[in-house]
Design a protein around this motif. Structure first.
Motif, mmCIF file in Angstrom:
data_model
loop_
_atom_site.group_PDB
_atom_site.id
_atom_site.type_symbol
_atom_site.label_atom_id
_atom_site.label_comp_id
_atom_site.label_asym_id
_atom_site.label_seq_id
_atom_site.Cartn_x
_atom_site.Cartn_y
_atom_site.Cartn_z
ATOM 1 N N LEU A 67 87.039 55.706 30.894
ATOM 2 C CA LEU A 67 86.472 56.244 29.659
ATOM 3 C C LEU A 67 87.200 57.520 29.243
ATOM 4 O O LEU A 67 87.497 57.725 28.063
ATOM 5 N N ARG A 68 87.493 58.385 30.215
ATOM 6 C CA ARG A 68 88.195 59.630 29.914
ATOM 7 C C ARG A 68 89.594 59.344 29.389
ATOM 8 O O ARG A 68 90.063 59.980 28.455
ATOM 9 N N CYS A 70 90.504 56.783 27.719
ATOM 10 C CA CYS A 70 90.379 56.226 26.370
ATOM 11 C C CYS A 70 89.930 57.270 25.358
ATOM 12 O O CYS A 70 89.769 56.959 24.183
ATOM 13 N N GLY A 71 89.678 58.489 25.804
ATOM 14 C CA GLY A 71 89.263 59.538 24.898
ATOM 15 C C GLY A 71 87.768 59.582 24.645
ATOM 16 O O GLY A 71 87.322 60.210 23.695
ATOM 17 N N LYS A 72 86.997 58.925 25.480
ATOM 18 C CA LYS A 72 85.543 58.915 25.323
ATOM 19 C C LYS A 72 84.935 59.912 26.306
ATOM 20 O O LYS A 72 84.293 59.555 27.281
ATOM 21 N N ALA A 74 82.488 62.134 26.040
ATOM 22 C CA ALA A 74 81.030 62.244 26.150
ATOM 23 C C ALA A 74 80.471 61.170 27.080
ATOM 24 O O ALA A 74 79.599 61.448 27.912
ATOM 25 N N ASP A 75 80.976 59.966 26.950
ATOM 26 C CA ASP A 75 80.534 58.884 27.837
ATOM 27 C C ASP A 75 80.969 59.160 29.277
ATOM 28 O O ASP A 75 80.226 58.904 30.222
#
Length: 123
Positions: A67-68, A70-72, A74-75
């Motif tokens: 997730l990190r 991929c630029g997500k 907050a998730d």
């Protein structure tokens, strides 16, 4: 009206599936490495329930990294909170920071005295 599927589209689907399987294999290898590290940190033979927790935590760790990447963020932050909560349940605590040896007052006074004596002897 349904459009016929071309040969190109069929090959694209096969390549996508093959890549998906490659990514799944990489994630599973990474998960197993994380699980081995967590079991090592446990420091004893884990129970079955602890093995299940380690399996789920290692999956979350890998998922959070993806997730990190991929630029997500907050998730990924939510996943990190779940991981920390799981580690607490498992009983794995953060290691103590390396502490430098602090000399006692007597040791410091002795060192100063030795330095003065060495300076007097040199002059």
């Amino acid at each position: 009206m349904v459009m016929p599927v071309s040969k190109f589209d069929q090959n694209l689907g096969r390549r996508g599936k093959a890549r998906m399987l490659e990514l799944a294999a990489e994630a599973e290898a990474e998960r197993q490495a994380e699980a081995a590290g967590l079991l090592r940190d446990l420091g004893r033979e884990p129970s079955h329930a602890e093995r299940v927790i380690v399996e789920q935590l290692s999956m979350l760790i890998v998922r959070g990294r993806r997730l990190r990447q991929c630029g997500k963020g907050a998730d990924a932050e939510m996943v990190a909170r779940l991981v920390l909560r799981g580690l607490t349940r498992l009983g794995i605590r953060q290691g103590k920071p390396n502490q430098t040896h602090q000399s006692s007052t007597a040791e410091r006074i002795a060192a100063i005295g030795a330095a003065r004596k060495a300076a007097e002897a040199a002059s």
